[in-house]
Design an enzyme around this catalytic site. Structure first.
Site, PDB file in Angstrom:
ATOM      1  N   GLU A   1       7.085  -4.640  -6.914  1.00 33.97           N
ATOM      2  CA  GLU A   1       7.015  -4.297  -5.486  1.00 33.97           C
ATOM      3  C   GLU A   1       8.343  -4.512  -4.751  1.00 33.97           C
ATOM      4  O   GLU A   1       8.386  -5.212  -3.725  1.00 33.97           O
ATOM      5  CB  GLU A   1       5.893  -5.107  -4.809  1.00 33.97           C
ATOM      6  CG  GLU A   1       4.520  -4.822  -5.388  1.00 33.97           C
ATOM      7  CD  GLU A   1       3.393  -5.529  -4.639  1.00 33.97           C
ATOM      8  OE1 GLU A   1       3.695  -6.413  -3.823  1.00 33.97           O
ATOM      9  OE2 GLU A   1       2.223  -5.194  -4.872  1.00 33.97           O
TER      10      GLU A   1
ATOM     11  N   GLU B   1      -1.909  -3.276 -10.403  1.00 40.62           N
ATOM     12  CA  GLU B   1      -2.727  -4.006  -9.434  1.00 40.62           C
ATOM     13  C   GLU B   1      -3.561  -2.993  -8.656  1.00 40.62           C
ATOM     14  O   GLU B   1      -3.062  -1.933  -8.280  1.00 40.62           O
ATOM     15  CB  GLU B   1      -1.874  -4.798  -8.425  1.00 40.62           C
ATOM     16  CG  GLU B   1      -1.081  -5.954  -8.976  1.00 40.62           C
ATOM     17  CD  GLU B   1      -0.297  -6.680  -7.895  1.00 40.62           C
ATOM     18  OE1 GLU B   1      -0.665  -6.540  -6.697  1.00 40.62           O
ATOM     19  OE2 GLU B   1       0.684  -7.368  -8.229  1.00 40.62           O
TER      20      GLU B   1
END
Length: 648
Positions: free
Chosen positions: A202, A322
């Site tokens: 991320e 995720e």
């Protein structure tokens, strides 16, 4: 054997459904156990892909909890999937090369690897076996892997920021990662090789969304790191950019242009897969609901796939490392079963969308680490996403929340619900977009999964099982919200019920035991073909034309025109007219899930338009128009399912 209407009564005893919902027409679901459903040539369910948790069996979180580890892996057939801690901890302990400032010392990496191998060999053989049998993702965290950013925690040095032709930005990061994998992940006596490597976790959320780093610098960094990893550790797929929360339609798709499109343009074929994270926002900014699941997730996938096809010649596979729910409105609160429910209902909905593309999804990890004490907020507020909790949590006395044995949180119910599902994907169809379906056949065992996408409405499902003898037995699992707690009911039935009642966001799985083994004798082959252009601006009453060429057809089948639509609120969300090869087709008004997305800044979703199979040609012309100027049609594709024989 008579069919049973009693399931409606049994569920009604658990839930008082709105009268309007019970008066609505039932949803018709047809199941064809005799028709194998292939998507891109794939039809077998791989549980390691779709039923994995964001953990590793050798995580310290499982120390002392081996009984729970065995229950998860053996009884529930759960799988494991991702580790970002080991590689990050190693860099934080690694010494700097005395001759090359900003680089890790290769000899010290070797020494750390030998220490790790010794510790690894002392672990139980069961946990080692679980790890060896897992397709693991290993990825770096942003800190301290982003060059020049933060110093290593224990040795206090930073990775080199040098950026020259011979030593481009990210070289030191990539070299460390390559040497880490070469030394720590060996065939014998060490941790097994990973199945996939993510460059960094991320990165844009902190560097760009909340910082001033140009996303293009991050994408060039991906290329450099990937090249270095392959130099020292060839053969393992590398990808990125591990996207978090990116909303492609923001700024009228300006966010798409600056981020994912740019990532594809810069990294191109250098990435082996796209790494993405998908989260629902069921409550943010005091009650606003912004969901990924449903039509928004479909539109996001199709936008990426469409542009990848135009730019690279074909879609690229996905690593969904995720997915779940962000629970903003429940932050800074002690554990509650309701907060777990928000995650579980996202797991169920999203996994069924991932299962629609088994040819492209490499792995999908429900984000629920085990204990996650590293993420604890305070003595009374734990990490919000956990597979395990303290037994005392939720008893009303927060003073003892960190006492008592560890037990499973409500999130384990996702794996308890799906524990038996296995086999070959067979054809199933729902006439209601808000009722998701999947069906799998294993010898005499037929598994039918139904999910209600609606947050408000109860769905009544009438199940029609085609070409199958009356079953020997039927069992039903139903996962739904009872009060403030997820409830998983299991019931044995004498026959297939007349109606399966799905409360809002509920998921049902029927295990139908057939009297004899069934082998699918026919095939439904699914393909998706994208148009020659994408991201077309909408100009009021002016036709937008898409040419969708190279569609492979057979004698019979079904077809769906998939249109990604991004528009400001207040505009018509569906075209006023659609023509396929000059023939008008009916334009539906309903999208999957949230039809309005009222709490988002604008609408972005995918409209699925049934098209008569007989209208299609190898090369197809699609024309459509909207009444007013605003927004874009982000993608256009024909999903074609060709049947080897007529369905009866």
């Amino acid at each position: 054997m008579p069919r049973l209407p009693r399931l409606l009564a049994s569920v009604a005893a658990l839930l008082i459904a709105p009268a309007s919902a019970l008066a609505a027409p039932p949803t018709n679901v047809e199941v064809f156990p005799n028709v194998r459903h292939e998507v891109g040539g794939v039809s077998e369910l791989d549980r390691s892909v779709f039923f994995a948790a964001h953990t590793t069996p050798v995580s310290p979180d499982w120390n002392g909890e081996e009984d729970k580890l065995d229950y998860f892996a053996k009884k529930l057939r759960g799988h494991f999937g991702r580790d970002t801690g080991q590689i990050s901890g190693t860099l934080n302990r690694a010494k700097q090369d005395p001759k090359r400032p900003g680089y890790a010392d290769p000899k010290h990496i070797e020494a750390l690897a030998k220490q790790d191998a010794t510790s690894y060999r002392k672990m139980s053989k069961t946990r080692q076996r679980y790890l060896s049998g897992s397709d693991m993702i290993i990825g770096a965290q942003l800190h301290p892997f982003w060059p020049g950013d933060k110093a290593t925690r224990h040795t206090n040095w930073k990775l080199s920021t040098t950026d020259t032709a011979d030593e481009p930005f990210g070289t030191a990061t990539g070299e460390f990662m390559g040497l880490y994998f070469r030394n720590f992940h060996k065939p014998k006596g060490h941790r097994p090789p990973p199945a996939w490597i993510e460059v960094v976790n991320e990165p844009l959320y902190e560097l760009s969304s909340h910082g001033d780093v140009d996303p293009d610098q991050v994408f060039h960094f991906h290329n450099v790191v990937a090249d270095q990893i392959r130099k020292y550790y060839p053969g393992v797929p590398v990808g990125g950019y591990t996207m978090a929360f990116d909303l492609f339609d923001h700024d009228d798709f300006g966010r798409w242009d600056k981020r994912f499109k740019s990532f594809i343009d810069i990294t191109g074929d250098n990435m082996d897969f796209y790494s993405v994270h998908f989260y629902d926002f069921p409550g943010i900014s005091r009650g606003k609901v912004r969901l990924r699941r449903g039509s928004n997730l479909e539109a996001s996938f199709d936008l990426i796939d469409h542009y990848s096809t135009l730019k690279l010649g074909q879609p690229k596979p996905y690593l969904i490392s995720e997915y779940g729910s962000q629970v903003h409105d429940w932050y800074h609160q002690p554990w509650s079963p309701y907060r777990d429910w928000l995650c579980v209902k996202a797991f169920n909905t999203m996994v069924m969308q991932f299962m629609e593309r088994p040819d492209l999804v490499l792995k999908a990890l429900a984000f629920t680490p085990p204990k996650a004490e590293w993420g604890r907020n305070s003595e009374t507020v734990p990490y919000y996403w956990r597979l395990l909790r303290r037994a005392n949590e939720g008893d009303g006395n927060t003073a003892n929340d960190q006492e008592g044995p560890w037990v499973f949180s409500e999130q384990i119910k996702f794996w308890e619900l799906w524990s038996d599902v296995r086999g070959t994907k067979v054809l199933i169809h729902s006439d209601q977009p808000d009722v998701q379906t999947q069906a799998y056949l294993s010898s005499r065992n037929l598994f039918v999964a139904l999910n209600n996408l609606s947050d408000d409405d109860t769905q009544r499902v009438r199940l029609n099982l085609k070409h199958a003898a009356p079953p020997e037995s039927v069992s039903l699992k139903l996962l739904y919200l009872k009060g403030e707690t997820p409830q998983l009911d299991e019931e044995s039935l004498d026959a297939i019920p007349d109606r399966v009642v799905l409360p809002p966001n509920a998921t049902a799985i029927l295990h139908i035991r057939l009297p004899e083994r069934v082998e699918p004798e026919h095939t439904a082959s699914e393909s998706k073909t994208f148009a020659d252009v994408y991201l077309q601006p909408i100009q009021g009453k002016k036709a937008i034309t898409f040419n969708i060429d190279g569609v492979e057809l057979g004698e019979q089948g079904t077809a769906t025109l998939r249109l990604g639509i991004g528009r400001d609120h207040g505009n018509e969300l569906t075209p006023t007219r659609i023509k396929v090869n000059g023939k008008s087709v009916r334009v539906p008004k309903q999208f999957r899930g949230d039809d309005t997305q009222a709490d988002r800044k604008r609408f972005f979703g995918l409209l699925e338009v049934p098209v008569p199979y007989s209208v299609l040609q190898e090369n197809n012309k699609v024309q459509l128009a909207f009444p007013e100027t605003n927004g874009h049609v982000s993608s256009a594709a024909l999903r074609v399912v060709t049947h080897s024989a007529p369905l009866e």
